[in-house]
Design a protein around this motif. Structure first.
Motif, PDB file in Angstrom:
ATOM      1  N   GLN A  87      34.262  39.634  38.233  1.00  0.00           N
ATOM      2  CA  GLN A  87      35.126  38.453  38.191  1.00  0.00           C
ATOM      3  C   GLN A  87      34.303  37.165  38.153  1.00  0.00           C
ATOM      4  O   GLN A  87      34.596  36.251  37.379  1.00  0.00           O
ATOM      5  CB  GLN A  87      36.032  38.404  39.430  1.00  0.00           C
ATOM      6  CG  GLN A  87      37.177  39.350  39.417  1.00  0.00           C
ATOM      7  CD  GLN A  87      38.032  39.151  40.665  1.00  0.00           C
ATOM      8  OE1 GLN A  87      37.503  38.907  41.768  1.00  0.00           O
ATOM      9  NE2 GLN A  87      39.337  39.244  40.498  1.00  0.00           N
ATOM     10  N   LEU A  88      33.308  37.090  39.004  1.00  0.00           N
ATOM     11  CA  LEU A  88      32.470  35.892  39.061  1.00  0.00           C
ATOM     12  C   LEU A  88      31.733  35.668  37.747  1.00  0.00           C
ATOM     13  O   LEU A  88      31.601  34.536  37.278  1.00  0.00           O
ATOM     14  CB  LEU A  88      31.477  35.992  40.224  1.00  0.00           C
ATOM     15  CG  LEU A  88      32.089  35.933  41.633  1.00  0.00           C
ATOM     16  CD1 LEU A  88      31.055  36.298  42.677  1.00  0.00           C
ATOM     17  CD2 LEU A  88      32.680  34.557  41.908  1.00  0.00           C
ATOM     18  N   LYS A  89      31.246  36.733  37.147  1.00  0.00           N
ATOM     19  CA  LYS A  89      30.552  36.604  35.864  1.00  0.00           C
ATOM     20  C   LYS A  89      31.510  36.127  34.777  1.00  0.00           C
ATOM     21  O   LYS A  89      31.134  35.322  33.923  1.00  0.00           O
ATOM     22  CB  LYS A  89      29.905  37.931  35.476  1.00  0.00           C
ATOM     23  CG  LYS A  89      28.657  38.241  36.278  1.00  0.00           C
ATOM     24  CD  LYS A  89      28.025  39.544  35.861  1.00  0.00           C
ATOM     25  CE  LYS A  89      26.738  39.801  36.632  1.00  0.00           C
ATOM     26  NZ  LYS A  89      26.117  41.071  36.259  1.00  0.00           N
ATOM     27  N   ASP A  90      32.753  36.608  34.813  1.00  0.00           N
ATOM     28  CA  ASP A  90      33.754  36.138  33.853  1.00  0.00           C
ATOM     29  C   ASP A  90      33.998  34.641  34.024  1.00  0.00           C
ATOM     30  O   ASP A  90      34.073  33.898  33.040  1.00  0.00           O
ATOM     31  CB  ASP A  90      35.077  36.896  34.010  1.00  0.00           C
ATOM     32  CG  ASP A  90      35.001  38.331  33.513  1.00  0.00           C
ATOM     33  OD1 ASP A  90      34.030  38.667  32.778  1.00  0.00           O
ATOM     34  OD2 ASP A  90      35.905  39.122  33.862  1.00  0.00           O
ATOM     35  N   GLU A  91      34.106  34.201  35.291  1.00  0.00           N
ATOM     36  CA  GLU A  91      34.285  32.772  35.553  1.00  0.00           C
ATOM     37  C   GLU A  91      33.087  31.972  35.053  1.00  0.00           C
ATOM     38  O   GLU A  91      33.247  30.892  34.481  1.00  0.00           O
ATOM     39  CB  GLU A  91      34.467  32.522  37.051  1.00  0.00           C
ATOM     40  CG  GLU A  91      35.816  32.904  37.606  1.00  0.00           C
ATOM     41  CD  GLU A  91      35.939  32.558  39.079  1.00  0.00           C
ATOM     42  OE1 GLU A  91      35.653  31.390  39.460  1.00  0.00           O
ATOM     43  OE2 GLU A  91      36.309  33.453  39.855  1.00  0.00           O
ATOM     44  N   GLU A 144      33.233  31.425  31.360  1.00  0.00           N
ATOM     45  CA  GLU A 144      34.266  30.461  30.969  1.00  0.00           C
ATOM     46  C   GLU A 144      33.798  29.023  31.117  1.00  0.00           C
ATOM     47  O   GLU A 144      34.208  28.159  30.344  1.00  0.00           O
ATOM     48  CB  GLU A 144      35.528  30.675  31.801  1.00  0.00           C
ATOM     49  CG  GLU A 144      36.282  31.947  31.460  1.00  0.00           C
ATOM     50  CD  GLU A 144      37.474  32.181  32.387  1.00  0.00           C
ATOM     51  OE1 GLU A 144      37.900  31.234  33.093  1.00  0.00           O
ATOM     52  OE2 GLU A 144      37.956  33.325  32.414  1.00  0.00           O
ATOM     53  N   ILE A 145      32.958  28.736  32.077  1.00  0.00           N
ATOM     54  CA  ILE A 145      32.580  27.339  32.339  1.00  0.00           C
ATOM     55  C   ILE A 145      31.146  26.992  31.956  1.00  0.00           C
ATOM     56  O   ILE A 145      30.756  25.837  32.057  1.00  0.00           O
ATOM     57  CB  ILE A 145      32.810  26.973  33.817  1.00  0.00           C
ATOM     58  CG1 ILE A 145      31.889  27.765  34.732  1.00  0.00           C
ATOM     59  CG2 ILE A 145      34.258  27.131  34.197  1.00  0.00           C
ATOM     60  CD1 ILE A 145      31.872  27.277  36.166  1.00  0.00           C
ATOM     61  N   GLN A 205      31.594  20.986  34.411  1.00  0.00           N
ATOM     62  CA  GLN A 205      31.707  22.072  35.386  1.00  0.00           C
ATOM     63  C   GLN A 205      30.338  22.542  35.892  1.00  0.00           C
ATOM     64  O   GLN A 205      30.230  23.621  36.444  1.00  0.00           O
ATOM     65  CB  GLN A 205      32.438  23.260  34.743  1.00  0.00           C
ATOM     66  CG  GLN A 205      33.847  22.965  34.308  1.00  0.00           C
ATOM     67  CD  GLN A 205      34.775  22.851  35.492  1.00  0.00           C
ATOM     68  OE1 GLN A 205      34.570  23.482  36.520  1.00  0.00           O
ATOM     69  NE2 GLN A 205      35.804  22.036  35.371  1.00  0.00           N
ATOM     70  N   LYS A 264      30.149  23.613  39.594  1.00  0.00           N
ATOM     71  CA  LYS A 264      30.886  24.854  39.804  1.00  0.00           C
ATOM     72  C   LYS A 264      30.117  26.027  39.208  1.00  0.00           C
ATOM     73  O   LYS A 264      30.049  27.104  39.810  1.00  0.00           O
ATOM     74  CB  LYS A 264      32.274  24.761  39.174  1.00  0.00           C
ATOM     75  CG  LYS A 264      33.138  25.961  39.457  1.00  0.00           C
ATOM     76  CD  LYS A 264      34.550  25.787  38.937  1.00  0.00           C
ATOM     77  CE  LYS A 264      35.375  27.018  39.281  1.00  0.00           C
ATOM     78  NZ  LYS A 264      36.739  26.909  38.794  1.00  0.00           N
ATOM     79  N   LEU A 295      28.863  29.238  41.334  1.00  0.00           N
ATOM     80  CA  LEU A 295      29.254  30.600  40.966  1.00  0.00           C
ATOM     81  C   LEU A 295      28.040  31.459  40.654  1.00  0.00           C
ATOM     82  O   LEU A 295      27.991  32.631  41.018  1.00  0.00           O
ATOM     83  CB  LEU A 295      30.204  30.579  39.768  1.00  0.00           C
ATOM     84  CG  LEU A 295      31.641  30.167  40.052  1.00  0.00           C
ATOM     85  CD1 LEU A 295      32.421  30.016  38.755  1.00  0.00           C
ATOM     86  CD2 LEU A 295      32.317  31.175  40.969  1.00  0.00           C
TER      87      LEU A 295
END
Length: 155
Positions: free
Chosen positions: A49-53, A56-57, A63, A66, A70
């Motif tokens: 999940q963290l890698k997907d986030e 995205e940014i 960002q 952030k 992450l």
């Protein structure tokens, strides 16, 4: 090896709410066994999940903070997952503590040392009666071989 704990325990270690763990399990994102939840599979899913986030940014300059946060959280979670994997392997007997190995080696070396230190006293009289060097060598070889066999079979 998967380690199974309560939802609250897994949540605390992974860094999410216990209901999140229950939701992930309901969505089949992590392993379950007898009402317990898989710690390593929870880590793997959270890291995913963290890698997907991150993806995205990563190209958005607004960002950056952030993204850095992450990124470090991913590294931290991966490190904790490695530690938990090692702990599970140790509990399963796949790994042993280096102090235990060192103590076993010390014991084995002490046995070898004691055995070989005793050989001259054991053989002195017998060898003094032999005249040929090849007979002395043969007897020494025999006794050393016997000692090594005995040391190899003793626990």
């Amino acid at each position: 090896m998967e380690q199974y704990l309560s939802a609250a325990q897994v949540a605390k270690i992974v860094g999410v709410h216990y209901r999140t763990i229950e939701n992930w399990a309901a969505q089949e994102h992590l392993e379950r066994d007898n009402g317990k939840y898989g710690l390593l599979s929870a880590f793997a899913y959270r890291i995913e999940q963290l890698k997907d986030e991150l993806n995205e940014i990563k190209d958005n300059p607004n960002q950056e903070l952030k993204f850095q946060k992450l990124k470090h959280e991913v590294l931290e979670r991966e490190a904790i997952a490695r530690i938990k994997t090692l702990e599970a392997d140790r509990l399963e007997g796949k790994l042993v503590d280096s102090e235990e190995v060192l103590e076993q080696w010390r014991g084995a070396i002490a046995k070898v040392k004691a055995k070989f230190i005793s050989l001259p006293a054991k053989l002195a009289l017998e060898l003094s009666g032999l005249n040929k060097p090849e007979d002395i060598q043969a007897r020494l070889t025999q006794v050393i071989d016997e000692a090594l066999i005995e040391l190899g079979t003793s626990n």
